[in-house]
Scaffold this active site. Structure first.
Site: not given
Length: 401
Positions: A131, A133, A135, A284, A354-356, A379
């Site tokens: 709800e 208010g 979890g 790369r 992956h860098g940039g 959950e």
């Protein structure tokens, strides 16, 4: 995968199911996931394809039109789907939890009425305990069902319903105080109701409103919503199992298998992140060599692969424990905790490799980087899992003076 995340001692049927799902993921999910995610578009065609594969009825018994497979089979299918696009596995998970609760706790009439249509995906499930208010603190729910003649009148607000808009059957946990000893545990004052509704948003049935999709950082495509009940009138046949006061235990049983599912989803995302990282590192070049040749990257790949393997094996162990009929809350909590934490770390390592380009929406790893955090809280948060694990360990290793 060629080596990692393999599962021993699968049946021929399990192997065939996984091969079919893998093929579907490669052809239908991975090529379309980024475009659907960036548009926050519901994956209608993908869901229809999964219906045709029988995924919605994977664990539903054959007598109700399902495939009657094990939790392990289901978890491995979820792992594969999450490898393609994690939100799609969310479409399946909430449906499965509702079907599981009906299978385990429903009356015979409820099983006969719902399960055949759930097996085909005609009826689609969603559920909610949370709800605005509260979890993980389920004891704090305030939504209430009050007896009025033979019927119940429901009022309150629920939060974080995956499939809230697209579902046609919602299991909700409500307070039902009447007829219960005032001094009884709060957990005996809760009841699960099964609410049928029309798909869509707005007032989907008299007294029941789905306000709209909640905007999220990741986990897009699938609809996550609130649910508002205002004098929603339901008959006694909507009480799961036909008896009030059992709702908390029914929901916890469902969440227990749901935690195995979340572990499987985390494994799938981690596997995909590893695949992307190991592929990119071999393409790369920096300083005249492929970056996979650099020790720093090589160490990251080693760490990532080890975490993928460990998480997968923990998830498989938790699923097999449940399939054996044994209590698995300890193993499910460990699997969910470990897999979600490792998933976050593997995704971040792949992002770094992956860098940039990892920061660009053109690359798939950017999407995974936003999806992984949801698995840390779904959950039950990581801290809740640690509490569950710790309490169960104290039960198992109680000091004997």
């Amino acid at each position: 995968m060629a080596r990692l995340a393999q599962t021993e001692d699968l049946t021929e049927i399990q192997t065939d199911i996984l091969a079919a799902v893998h093929d579907f993921v490669e052809k239908e999910i991975i090529p379309n996931a980024n475009a659907l995610e960036h548009a926050d578009e519901y994956p209608t065609d993908i869901v229809e394809g999964l219906k045709e594969l029988g995924v919605f009825g994977l664990m539903i018994p054959e007598e109700y039109g399902g495939l009657g497979e094990s939790l392990l089979s289901y978890a491995l299918v979820v792992e594969e789907i999450a490898r393609g696009w994690m939100p799609v596995s969310g479409v399946i998970n909430t449906h499965f939890i509702v079907a599981y609760m009906i299978m385990q706790h429903g009356t015979q009439e409820q099983k006969d009425y719902y399960l055949p249509r759930m097996a085909t995906g005609e009826v689609r499930g969603a559920f909610s305990m949370s709800e605005p208010g509260c979890g993980s603190d389920v004891s704090a729910i305030t939504s209430k069902a009050v007896k009025d003649g033979d019927d119940y009148v429901l009022n309150g607000q629920k939060m974080w319903l995956t499939n809230g808009g697209s579902s046609t059957l919602v299991a909700v946990l409500m307070r039902t105080d009447e007829g219960v000893d005032p001094d009884a545990s709060v957990y005996k004052k809760m009841t699960t109701f099964l609410i049928e509704k029309e798909p869509g948003f707005g007032e989907v049935s008299p007294g029941l409103t789905i306000p709209g999709k909640i905007e999220k950082m990741g986990y897009k495509g699938v609809d996550t919503t609130e649910l508002v009940m205002e004098d929603l009138r339901l008959g006694p046949d909507t009480v799961l199992g036909g008896e009030t006061g059992k709702g908390f235990y029914q929901m916890m049983d469902g969440v227990e298998v749901g935690r195995v599912n979340v572990a499987a989803r985390a494994c799938g995302v981690a596997i995909r992140a590893f695949e992307l990282g190991v592929d990119y590192s071999q393409q790369r070049e920096t300083f005249g060599v492929k970056i996979a040749k650099h020790q720093a990257v090589l160490f990251r790949l080693a760490d990532m692969a080890t975490k993928v393997e460990a998480a997968h094996r923990m998830m498989v162990m938790a699923a097999r424990k449940k399939d054996s009929g044994e209590r698995n809350d300890l193993e499910a909590g460990m699997a969910k905790y470990l897999a979600s934490e490792y998933c976050k770390e593997v995704v971040e390592d792949s992002f770094r490799i992956h860098g940039g380009y990892g920061y660009s929406k053109e690359y798939e790893i950017e999407r995974l980087y936003r999806e992984a955090p949801m698995l840390l809280i779904g959950e039950g948060t990581a801290d809740i899992q640690r509490m569950i694990i710790g309490r169960r360990l104290l039960e198992e290793y109680k000091l004997r003076l």
